[in-house]
Design a protein around this motif. Sequence first.
Motif, PDB file in Angstrom:
ATOM      1  N   ALA A 334       0.815  -1.218   0.000  1.00 39.35           N
ATOM      2  CA  ALA A 334       0.000   0.000   0.000  1.00 39.35           C
ATOM      3  C   ALA A 334       0.851   1.273   0.000  1.00 39.35           C
ATOM      4  O   ALA A 334       0.358   2.340  -0.333  1.00 39.35           O
ATOM      5  CB  ALA A 334      -0.900  -0.018   1.231  1.00 39.35           C
ATOM      6  N   ILE A 335       2.126   1.134   0.384  1.00 39.56           N
ATOM      7  CA  ILE A 335       2.984   2.325   0.456  1.00 39.56           C
ATOM      8  C   ILE A 335       3.718   2.455  -0.876  1.00 39.56           C
ATOM      9  O   ILE A 335       4.416   1.540  -1.289  1.00 39.56           O
ATOM     10  CB  ILE A 335       4.020   2.199   1.608  1.00 39.56           C
ATOM     11  CG1 ILE A 335       3.329   1.709   2.877  1.00 39.56           C
ATOM     12  CG2 ILE A 335       4.713   3.536   1.856  1.00 39.56           C
ATOM     13  CD1 ILE A 335       4.278   1.216   3.932  1.00 39.56           C
ATOM     14  N   ASN A 336       3.562   3.604  -1.467  1.00 42.48           N
ATOM     15  CA  ASN A 336       4.065   3.737  -2.833  1.00 42.48           C
ATOM     16  C   ASN A 336       5.553   4.084  -2.881  1.00 42.48           C
ATOM     17  O   ASN A 336       5.938   5.160  -3.309  1.00 42.48           O
ATOM     18  CB  ASN A 336       3.255   4.814  -3.553  1.00 42.48           C
ATOM     19  CG  ASN A 336       3.560   4.830  -5.019  1.00 42.48           C
ATOM     20  OD1 ASN A 336       4.140   3.882  -5.542  1.00 42.48           O
ATOM     21  ND2 ASN A 336       3.199   5.911  -5.680  1.00 42.48           N
ATOM     22  N   VAL A 337       6.392   3.162  -2.422  1.00 37.93           N
ATOM     23  CA  VAL A 337       7.837   3.422  -2.433  1.00 37.93           C
ATOM     24  C   VAL A 337       8.552   2.249  -3.114  1.00 37.93           C
ATOM     25  O   VAL A 337       7.998   1.151  -3.203  1.00 37.93           O
ATOM     26  CB  VAL A 337       8.397   3.585  -0.995  1.00 37.93           C
ATOM     27  CG1 VAL A 337       7.885   4.859  -0.363  1.00 37.93           C
ATOM     28  CG2 VAL A 337       8.083   2.376  -0.161  1.00 37.93           C
ATOM     29  N   PRO A 338       9.780   2.486  -3.579  1.00 41.79           N
ATOM     30  CA  PRO A 338      10.501   1.380  -4.220  1.00 41.79           C
ATOM     31  C   PRO A 338      10.800   0.237  -3.240  1.00 41.79           C
ATOM     32  O   PRO A 338      11.022   0.469  -2.057  1.00 41.79           O
ATOM     33  CB  PRO A 338      11.808   2.034  -4.687  1.00 41.79           C
ATOM     34  CG  PRO A 338      11.517   3.485  -4.755  1.00 41.79           C
ATOM     35  CD  PRO A 338      10.519   3.750  -3.668  1.00 41.79           C
TER      36      PRO A 338
END
Length: 619
Positions: A334-338
């Motif tokens: 859900a967390i939009n990080v690489p």
Amino acid sequence: MPSVIVSQDAQNYRVVEFTASLTIGRDSDNDIVLASPQVSRRHASIVHREDNEFMLFDHESTNGVWLDNQRVTGVRLQHGMSFRIVNYFFTFIDERHDSRPSRVFSDSGASYSTGRQPMTDETILFNLESEPIADIRTEREDVSEAGSITPISQQLQELQRADSETGLGELLLAGALQLTKAQRGFLALLNDKGELLYTATHSFDPRNESHEVRQEVVHQVMDLGRSIRIAGTAKETRKDRVRSVLAVPLLRENKAIGCLYLDDCCSTIFTALRQSSLEILALHGAVLLDNLANRQRLQRERESLQSRLATQDETIVRSDKMVKLYEDIRTIAAINVPVFILGEAGSGKELVAAALHTFSSRKGAYIPINCSAIPEGIFESELFGSKKGAYHEAVDKPGKLELAEGGTLFLDEVADMALTLQPKLLRFLENGEISRLGDTRSRRLDVRVVAATNRDVTTMIQENLFRDDLFQRLSCFTLKVPPLREREEDIEPLTRYFLRKFSREYNWPEPRTTDGALQLLAQYQWPGNVRELRNVLLRLAVQSQGRVITERDIHSLSDEFNITDQAAIEVFPSLEEVEKQHIKAALERSSGNISDAALLVGIARSTLYQKMKKYKLSA
Ligand SMILES: Nc1ncnc2c1ncn2[C@@H]1O[C@H](COP(=O)(O)OP(=O)(O)OP(=O)(O)O)[C@@H](O)[C@H]1O
């Protein structure tokens, strides 16, 4: 006098003036004769009513009259309205429109009308009495401003070459400049967020203040969905002052999606005919833009679907380690990080990347790219896309990053990415912008990047084979997929899963396994991880021919248990080979009785004969 502009197949056009009414059809006594079998004999007509309005009627034609992709039977025509009959496009021009020039901005010092000037001798007149349009293409010689006719037919044809929005934008602008001979211009298109952005410019720098744009004109064009022509006034005598403006909308479902804007020092440059020509160009341009957008959307959906189908197989998660890993995936998704995925070859990193995308509920596509499989020379264009002419044979093409807009890009084997390319990827991760190869325009993208490697990336960083700053950017979160030998509990469910999967894929009876066989499989170290287990099980399934798989079968493979992935691939049987062996076994089991063998393999006797012939098998 009212008129209609008729254009066909984006090749040619004519302006047909009429007085009270106009009939359109295939029969030769129509005012406009369209020589196509798809056009009805009396297809449609335009009638001037007593209330001074012009009505368009469909005469119950087979293929109809179309307005904005909707079939219409009767409609009140307004100036600038376009409709289609088969592949003929019509634009209605109401000259009364010009009799009421409206002064929209009193403080701008310029007056302009939203309509057209009365027809002048540059208007192409069609002699209704003498010669109907039998084939629009043959009428070119009648044209008085031949210089305009040839370019528009060429320009419309030129537009068909475009295979990207930018390419089409540039062709549209080039065509518009050629048609009108204007000095400067730009094309601006609305993006998804409703911002109007420059797509193509000519002799015009939007950042240069002296390159003044009549913002109010652009706003009017966008708001009203109508073209605007301004002739400069005598007051504006300064040489550098732009005096005339012609701006036309690109329309989709009657709403402006962009604006083609031209200006010039000459006050008489933008004639009514040039305005009409530009409207036709913009009309076709908007349709082509739509087609391109649809094509790109379909391509994205197809790629997404393919990736999803490729990963639609089940993922077996039984051991505590895997349960914990998939819990982490759900949280991080859900967390939009690489995310950086580490793990040995064949352990299931690609499945983890796909799961990160699935659980993230991102709307865009999941696009995987294998960094080790693509030659360095073309990797950059694969990732960032290319602009036509950027290098030999370069075409306008979006890169994988663009295709993953709103979704996830999976960089598999990222440690194999060439050092020369690593700073370029780093730049995207830092500012979220890319430029296609050979393009000066940059695009902002919303892409989640997931990377994976089975290599020792820490050592690679120490040996300067992989950039530390890139690793830091890529690894906001790190997930480690445990090797199969550390999760013995997964082996049994994986075995059952793969045997079931093969039986479905190849239409084999599903083989069972003895407990002893399962035990042996669980004891093995599986250096090639799940991929190796999968390959070994495939061999066992082929050999077993539906029999129970026993320890003996495993032992018979044991010499080869050290088979590498490559070796496993090499022994991978073709479907034909499998079929041949299957039929051979059936013939052996039925002691050469063809009817019984056909029954065993579940095919007709005659089919079995054919296949025996094909594989040179005897009873
Ligand atoms: N938990 C699992 N359940 C079902 N199938 C699995 C599982 N893990 C891996 N596989 C299967 O094993 C094969 C190898 O998996 P995958 O390609 O994800 O490994 P990888 O770690 O990405 O390998 P590589 O490093 O070589 O790219 C694939 O066919 C995959 O579907």
